[in-house]
Write a protein that holds these residues in place. Structure first.
Motif, PDB file in Angstrom:
ATOM      1  N   ILE C 110       0.836  -1.193   0.000  1.00  0.00           N
ATOM      2  CA  ILE C 110       0.000   0.000   0.000  1.00  0.00           C
ATOM      3  C   ILE C 110       0.884   1.262   0.000  1.00  0.00           C
ATOM      4  CG2 ILE C 110      -0.223  -0.073   2.514  1.00  0.00           C
ATOM      5  CD1 ILE C 110      -2.954   1.094   0.218  1.00  0.00           C
ATOM      6  N   VAL C 111       2.014   1.177   0.695  1.00  0.00           N
ATOM      7  CA  VAL C 111       2.925   2.331   0.727  1.00  0.00           C
ATOM      8  C   VAL C 111       3.573   2.518  -0.646  1.00  0.00           C
ATOM      9  CG1 VAL C 111       4.983   3.311   1.790  1.00  0.00           C
ATOM     10  CG2 VAL C 111       3.337   2.069   3.193  1.00  0.00           C
ATOM     11  N   TYR C 112       3.953   1.417  -1.278  1.00  0.00           N
ATOM     12  CA  TYR C 112       4.484   1.521  -2.645  1.00  0.00           C
ATOM     13  C   TYR C 112       3.453   2.190  -3.556  1.00  0.00           C
ATOM     14  CZ  TYR C 112       8.701  -1.326  -2.193  1.00  0.00           C
ATOM     15  OH  TYR C 112       9.942  -1.786  -1.875  1.00  0.00           O
ATOM     16  N   TYR C 114       1.005   4.188  -2.750  1.00  0.00           N
ATOM     17  CA  TYR C 114       0.833   5.598  -2.430  1.00  0.00           C
ATOM     18  C   TYR C 114       2.016   6.409  -2.947  1.00  0.00           C
ATOM     19  CZ  TYR C 114      -0.846   9.617   0.179  1.00  0.00           C
ATOM     20  OH  TYR C 114      -1.317  10.844   0.518  1.00  0.00           O
ATOM     21  N   PHE C 115       3.203   5.855  -2.757  1.00  0.00           N
ATOM     22  CA  PHE C 115       4.408   6.524  -3.255  1.00  0.00           C
ATOM     23  C   PHE C 115       4.324   6.680  -4.778  1.00  0.00           C
ATOM     24  CE2 PHE C 115       8.802   6.404  -4.812  1.00  0.00           C
ATOM     25  CZ  PHE C 115       9.358   7.440  -4.078  1.00  0.00           C
ATOM     26  N   MET C 117       1.663   6.786  -6.574  1.00  0.00           N
ATOM     27  CA  MET C 117       0.598   7.716  -6.917  1.00  0.00           C
ATOM     28  C   MET C 117       1.030   9.167  -6.688  1.00  0.00           C
ATOM     29  SD  MET C 117      -3.223   7.457  -5.387  1.00  0.00           S
ATOM     30  CE  MET C 117      -3.338   8.574  -4.019  1.00  0.00           C
ATOM     31  N   MET C 118       1.702   9.410  -5.576  1.00  0.00           N
ATOM     32  CA  MET C 118       2.019  10.784  -5.194  1.00  0.00           C
ATOM     33  C   MET C 118       3.339  11.279  -5.786  1.00  0.00           C
ATOM     34  SD  MET C 118      -0.562  11.603  -3.410  1.00  0.00           S
ATOM     35  CE  MET C 118      -0.101  13.095  -2.543  1.00  0.00           C
ATOM     36  N   VAL C 119       4.253  10.366  -6.095  1.00  0.00           N
ATOM     37  CA  VAL C 119       5.598  10.793  -6.493  1.00  0.00           C
ATOM     38  C   VAL C 119       5.934  10.374  -7.923  1.00  0.00           C
ATOM     39  CG1 VAL C 119       8.035  10.731  -5.912  1.00  0.00           C
ATOM     40  CG2 VAL C 119       6.332  10.605  -4.089  1.00  0.00           C
ATOM     41  N   VAL C 120       5.781   9.083  -8.219  1.00  0.00           N
ATOM     42  CA  VAL C 120       6.212   8.601  -9.532  1.00  0.00           C
ATOM     43  C   VAL C 120       5.260   9.085 -10.630  1.00  0.00           C
ATOM     44  CG1 VAL C 120       6.829   6.592 -10.906  1.00  0.00           C
ATOM     45  CG2 VAL C 120       7.240   6.576  -8.444  1.00  0.00           C
ATOM     46  N   ILE C 123       5.809  12.599 -11.771  1.00  0.00           N
ATOM     47  CA  ILE C 123       7.053  12.710 -12.546  1.00  0.00           C
ATOM     48  C   ILE C 123       6.809  12.271 -13.987  1.00  0.00           C
ATOM     49  CG2 ILE C 123       9.379  11.767 -12.855  1.00  0.00           C
ATOM     50  CD1 ILE C 123       9.625  11.669  -9.826  1.00  0.00           C
ATOM     51  N   MET C 212      -3.634   1.679  -7.496  1.00  0.00           N
ATOM     52  CA  MET C 212      -3.495   3.112  -7.254  1.00  0.00           C
ATOM     53  C   MET C 212      -2.772   3.848  -8.377  1.00  0.00           C
ATOM     54  SD  MET C 212      -2.554   2.789  -3.230  1.00  0.00           S
ATOM     55  CE  MET C 212      -2.870   4.457  -2.680  1.00  0.00           C
TER      56      MET C 212
END
Lengths: 266, 311, 278
Positions: C110-112, C114-115, C117-120, C123, C212
């Motif tokens: 889930i953290v992957y 979210y990461f 979704m929000m970061v990659v 970019i 996500m």
């Protein structure tokens, strides 16, 4: 022809004549432990030099300084010089080319887990031979030289791990010969083999010395006496005695050599 | 006199650059020589560059993720996130945290006896050629490979629809228990196999029976390995999302009984993030989640390292 | 007592049988109603139309694209990294790198997600256009997620080799790289292949991270920057509100996924068996 003459008398550089290998004042440490102490030794071309001594005496270590296989042992440090045809192997020489010139056969047969053909072709490929026909030739001639062609010619594509121990060891010799070395180092090549395979390897060594310089470490004194021209006796890291095999075995100069040869320890 | 020099010689440690006679060591090539050698072997140079590059990439990725999560989440780790009751103001993660502990703990209570017993059966009672053993092993391997969403669907059909009529902790617990079974069995099996046979022989030689040997000698010696496996299984449940959404549900409270629905921490993070309104709280929850899993995994490693040193 | 232990071992078989039974019991009627060919190969997924159409062809394609992308990114880095860990890394550095890959393994999916979704995704959006929720994004994130599996399994395969292969290669004049990549890698091939297939299994089954970031469009993608739906994200997205045949079709999707995984497990078993035979 000229080349052959050179091989007979050794390598000349300027007005000096060098033996195949000249080791001068060689010290070797594993961490704080000194495994070789001031070893001096000349190994002549087209001779078999045998290194004997009890376990842990440094004979295998010494052998591995000749092609710098000790370099991969962590904490191993060497000082002194080892001259191959007059050039210091610890000088500017490319270590990979050194190992191409100085082949090695290990105590336990160590064929790669691939086919017989690929085992032999590995070395030539490493050194840039790409052509299939050339590789085929090398594979055949190397296997012939190792006197195992007839046994293996029908199973070149089979896995090398399926061979018997003796066949594996001769395959490893053929593999070493495939890169056209000058020198062949053998580290107790028969210690894992049965008597018949041992006999074959000894015969092979006799045959090979016509073209190669051979240095063999052996645990077996009869073997040294049978096949070698020179013998060196190591004890606790020192080269106690070195000379023609007959002399070392028949009239050893050092008491310790005599004790070892007559089986008082070892 | 002679022995004195011998002692001195033995104690003398050659400095790294020269030997006892003050000559330099010659077998470790300088960096420059190494580079020159690499130049002669272009294949090796390329591979070396690729290997170093991939190590740098991997390290960079780890740092990137961890640092990003910390930067985004740490300022949002407010006390209100840790209040006992959830409401739409504090967005507390504590109910989810407690649900996680309940689900993971209960799932372990169910799975550990079964997994350990099965491992004992495989290692102590059977030979590897046994047909039944082969089938069990295959079943365990298949269970281990099943995606968590498939567990989720299975749990939903059997536990939610047929048995307990609705999302509930117990449905989540049972689903998780099945999911961690293969992990518990595998780690236990490894731990049991690491127990030297001499222990067993010693016990038999004293006249102990098979069962007594297993419970008094083999299992205690393997205990740290088993515990490490149990901790890992705990971590697996903490990180699980897909298998729990449709079994234990997404209610943000600790239910009164196991038949009530309640979400775990990972699902809490999912609901926070999918609503899109609580970005900061989601990052903060991510920190808690990562910390929890890392602490759990670290504990498992610590225990199993202790175990390894023993032999 | 032996019988009790055996019974516990039998629980594993029971679990598999029960899981299969329930999932297939629900899928088979649904697939029967839709038609197997239609279900697997139709790219029409329109449960709200009349008549509704239930084809998961797009999702299968989506899973394949994302899986291939993740392997292309994760496997080379993972294998090179395994070589680094096993054959290059000095001991002090290893003490830092090993925990780092462990962290990668420990981060919950889930953290992957979210990461990603929000970061990659931003970019990708900013640099390549599109929404950012795309095959490419999912491939990158999943490629990272399989790294620890590929690294650790391949690393132990390399470490399990006897040193004699390396020595043998070196003694023939091979460089360190040649010895590692041309001798040890082929020698460890069964373990290395297993690591890749395990990574494959992880990607195919990954759900929360994918849903996500993958865009979840039910249309066939034209480029790597388009969104797709994988089978897993498909199930998670619609299971919450689906009823009747729609629900059956989703469960049947899980069945297809299950068959995929069974196939992958068979593959691993075959590789292992072959490795052992050598």
């Amino acid at each position: 022809m000229i080349n052959n003459d050179l091989k007979q008398i050794g390598y000349t550089r300027g007005d000096k004549v060098f033996p195949k290998f000249r080791v001068k004042d060689l010290d070797l440490f594993y961490g704080n432990f000194q495994a070789l102490k001031s070893v001096d030794m000349d190994m002549e071309a087209n001779e078999i030099t045998a290194l004997i001594g009890p376990s842990g005496c440094g004979k295998s270590t010494f052998l591995k300084t000749l092609n710098r296989m000790n370099d991969i042992v962590p904490g191993c440090r060497v000082s002194g010089s080892v001259l191959l045809d007059g050039t210091d192997v610890y000088g500017g020489m490319d270590v990979n080319l050194l190992r191409k010139r100085v082949g090695m056969v290990f105590q336990k047969p160590n064929p790669f887990p691939s086919s017989v053909y690929d085992n032999i072709a590995y070395g030539p490929k490493t050194h840039g031979v790409r052509k299939k026909s050339e590789l085929d030739d090398i594979v055949e001639s190397s296997l012939r030289q190792a006197a195992i062609w007839d046994e293996l010619k029908d199973r070149l594509k089979k896995s090398a791990l399926g061979l018997s121990g003796g066949q594996q060891q001769r395959l490893c010799i053929a593999r070493a010969l495939a890169v056209r070395p000058d020198v062949l180092l053998m580290d107790e090549p028969t210690s894992a083999l049965d008597p018949i395979s041992t006999g074959k390897i000894e015969e092979l060594a006799q045959e090979l010395k016509k073209e190669y310089t051979i240095v063999i470490v052996t645990h077996n004194m009869q073997q040294a006496a049978r096949i070698s021209d020179k013998t060196g006796f190591f004890l606790l890291g020192e080269l106690i005695e070195f000379g023609a095999t007959d002399e070392v075995f028949d009239s050893p100069r050092d008491k310790r050599t005599e004790d070892y040869i007559t089986g008082r320890f070892g | 006199m002679r022995s004195a020099t011998a002692v001195i010689k033995q104690k003398f440690t050659p400095p790294p650059s020269c030997d006892l006679k003050g000559r330099p060591f010659v077998n470790k090539p300088s960096l420059r020589k190494k580079l020159a050698e690499y130049k002669r072997h272009p294949f090796s140079l390329v591979m070396l560059a690729l290997v170093i590059l991939s190590a740098l990439i991997t390290a960079a990725i780890v740092l990137w993720i961890v640092i990003h999560v910390i930067i985004q989440g740490a300022p949002n780790l407010k006390a209100s996130l840790f209040e006992l009751e959830y409401d739409s103001e504090n967005l507390s993660l504590m109910p989810a945290f407690f649900n996680t502990l309940i689900i993971a703990g209960m799932a372990l209570i169910i799975a550990v006896p079964i997994g350990v017993a099965a491992a004992v059966f495989l290692t102590e009672y059977t030979s590897s050629t046994n047909k039944f053993v082969a089938v069990v092993r295959m079943a365990a391997e298949t269970l281990a490979g099943i995606p968590s969403i498939v567990y989720g669907i299975f749990g939903m059909i059997l536990f939610v629809e047929m048995l307990f009529k609705g999302f509930s902790l117990i449905a989540g617990i049972l689903t998780m228990a099945i999911m961690i079974l293969p992990l518990v069995m595998r780690t236990t099996e490894e731990a049991l196999r690491a127990v030297p046979d001499t222990f067993r022989e010693g016990s038999f030689a004293l006249g102990a029976g098979k069962l007594r040997t297993i419970f008094r000698v083999v299992l205690p010696s393997a205990m740290p390995g088993i515990i490490a496996g149990v901790i890992l299984a705990f971590g697996r449940v903490v990180g699980e999302t897909a298998a729990l959404i449709y079994t234990s549900g997404t209610v943000k409270a600790v239910p009164d009984s196991l038949l009530g629905s309640g979400e775990t921490l990972a699902i809490h993070m999912y609901t926070l993030s999918s609503e899109g309104l609580h970005v900061n709280e989601a990052w903060a929850t991510a920190i808690v989640l990562i910390l929890l899993v890392l602490v759990i995994n670290g504990a498992a490693e610590f225990v199993s390292n202790k175990f390894r040193k023993k032999y | 007592m032996k019988i009790v232990f055996a019974a516990m071992a039998a629980v594993f078989i029971l679990c598999i049988v029960v899981i299969c039974a329930f999932i297939f019991a629900r899928s088979v009627p649904a697939i029967g109603e839709i038609g197997l060919f239609e279900f697997l190969f139709s790219t029409e997924w329109t449960p709200n139309n009349t008549p509704a159409s239930y084809g998961i062809g797009t999702m299968i394609v989506g899973t394949c694209f994302v899986t291939a992308g993740a392997l292309v990114i994760g496997v080379p880095i993972g294998l090179l990294m395994a070589a680094f860990m096993a054959r290059y890394c000095p001991a002090p550095l290893y003490k830092v790198m090993k925990p780092m890959t462990n962290i990668l393994a420990g981060i919950p999916s889930i953290v992957y997600g979210y990461f990603g979704m929000m970061v990659v995704a931003p970019i990708i959006r900013d640099n390549f256009g599109g929404t950012g929720y795309s095959i490419l994004t999912a491939s990158i994130v999943l490629g990272i997620m399989i790294l620890p599996t590929v690294i650790s399994v391949s690393e132990s395969a390399l470490r399990a080799l006897p040193g004699t292969y390396y020595e043998g290669a070196l003694a023939l004049g091979a460089t360190h790289e040649r010895a590692v990549f041309m001798t040890e890698f082929p020698a460890a091939r069964s373990g290395i292949l297993t690591s890749v297939v395990l990574g494959l299994g992880r990607v195919v089954g990954e759900t929360m991270a994918v849903v996500m970031i993958v865009g979840n469009s039910t249309a066939l993608p034209d480029s790597l920057l388009d969104g797709v739906r994988t089978m897993t994200s498909h199930i998670v997205l619609e299971l919450g509100y689906a009823t009747d045949l729609h629900r059956g079709a989703l469960i049947a999707t899980a069945a297809v996924l299950f068959v995929f995984i069974l196939f992958i497990n068979l593959l691993i078993a075959a590789i292992r068996g072959k490795g052992r035979a050598k």
